[in-house]
Enzyme design. Sequence first.
Site, short mmCIF file in Angstrom:
data_model
loop_
_atom_site.label_atom_id
_atom_site.label_comp_id
_atom_site.label_asym_id
_atom_site.label_seq_id
_atom_site.Cartn_x
_atom_site.Cartn_y
_atom_site.Cartn_z
N HIS A 92 44.91 30.26 45.92
CA HIS A 92 44.69 30.72 44.55
C HIS A 92 43.21 30.64 44.18
O HIS A 92 42.62 29.55 44.16
CB HIS A 92 45.51 29.85 43.59
CG HIS A 92 45.49 30.31 42.17
ND1 HIS A 92 45.16 29.50 41.13
CD2 HIS A 92 45.76 31.54 41.63
CE1 HIS A 92 45.25 30.18 39.99
NE2 HIS A 92 45.60 31.41 40.28
N GLU A 138 44.06 34.99 47.03
CA GLU A 138 44.13 35.73 45.76
C GLU A 138 42.79 35.62 45.04
O GLU A 138 42.18 34.54 44.99
CB GLU A 138 45.23 35.13 44.87
CG GLU A 138 45.45 35.88 43.57
CD GLU A 138 44.84 35.22 42.34
OE1 GLU A 138 45.05 35.74 41.23
OE2 GLU A 138 44.11 34.19 42.47
N ASP A 154 40.54 37.25 41.40
CA ASP A 154 40.63 37.95 40.12
C ASP A 154 39.43 38.89 40.01
O ASP A 154 38.30 38.47 40.26
CB ASP A 154 40.59 36.94 38.97
CG ASP A 154 41.68 35.89 39.11
OD1 ASP A 154 42.85 36.25 38.95
OD2 ASP A 154 41.34 34.73 39.41
N HIS A 180 37.53 35.08 36.93
CA HIS A 180 38.83 35.06 36.25
C HIS A 180 38.77 35.43 34.77
O HIS A 180 39.57 36.24 34.30
CB HIS A 180 39.47 33.67 36.40
CG HIS A 180 40.81 33.57 35.76
ND1 HIS A 180 40.98 33.23 34.43
CD2 HIS A 180 42.06 33.80 36.23
CE1 HIS A 180 42.27 33.24 34.13
NE2 HIS A 180 42.95 33.57 35.20
N GLU A 188 43.85 40.66 42.09
CA GLU A 188 44.47 40.71 40.76
C GLU A 188 43.54 41.45 39.81
O GLU A 188 42.40 41.04 39.58
CB GLU A 188 44.77 39.30 40.22
CG GLU A 188 45.46 39.40 38.86
CD GLU A 188 45.68 38.06 38.18
OE1 GLU A 188 45.66 37.00 38.84
OE2 GLU A 188 45.88 38.08 36.95
O1 G3P Z 1 48.16 35.95 40.70
C1 G3P Z 1 48.62 34.68 40.38
C2 G3P Z 1 47.80 34.05 39.29
O2 G3P Z 1 46.46 34.09 39.66
C3 G3P Z 1 47.99 34.74 37.97
O3 G3P Z 1 47.40 34.07 36.91
O4 G3P Z 1 45.67 33.50 35.28
O5 G3P Z 1 45.66 32.41 37.51
O6 G3P Z 1 45.03 34.79 37.28
P1 G3P Z 1 45.88 33.69 36.74
MG MG Z 2 44.75 35.32 39.32
#
Ligand code: G3P
Ligand code: MG
Length: 225
Positions: free
Chosen positions: A6, A33, A35, A48, A100
Amino acid sequence: MLKIGHRGAMGYAPENTLKSFAIALEMGAPMIEIDVTQCATGEAVVIHDDRVDRTTDGEGYVSDLSLEVLKKLDAGEGERVPTLQETLDALSGKCELNVELKSERVVEEVVHVLKSAVANGSWQEDALIISSFDHHALRKFKEMMPAVRIAVLVGIIPLNYADIIGDLDAYAINPCVDFINAIFVTHAKAKGLKVFVYTVNHPEDINRMRTLGVDGIFTNYPDRL
Ligand code: G3P
Ligand code: MG
């Protein structure tokens, strides 16, 4: 159960930085993952929040800052905010990547960058997954790159469970660990969807996800499973 780093391995390094991605790889994460949003000069950048305040030593909205200004900020431990392009270059051939989308605005630039990575052979379409809480952004992306998998993020358990994907040709549905339950998992799987749960950090929650039979988890600590 697939482990997805993450924001890289944000339990061990500044989130969404090349250092964080390198640690996630060292910890054996087969997927990372990130952002992605768009800065003032148009580039897709890996961060993010809407603002840079929490994760860097700067302040302001990412959408108001040029890449040149963004690149001067310290994203933690001397790391810089990476572009999507830099991230693709760093991770090519090393793992799968979940991008994402933090806004619908960034879709066209993401498509542009990913299409050129696919065209030059540094990335295969099947090594990519695009996710978003903005399901309209997913629809727009899917129309532009239909061979790339999309995952529908949900922060709730909707009344219609996994039917929330509507007519989106989704590969996965990604619910929040706080709300996930057996009915949701059963319903999603009956629709042929993978279930990837975010963000699962505590060992007891990791075990609970195994019991529920989900397909993967996003975790800040990729060495915990
Ligand atoms: O994609 C999983 C997670 O990253 C979604 O929430 O706010 O951590 O980007 P967030
Ligand atoms: Mg995310």
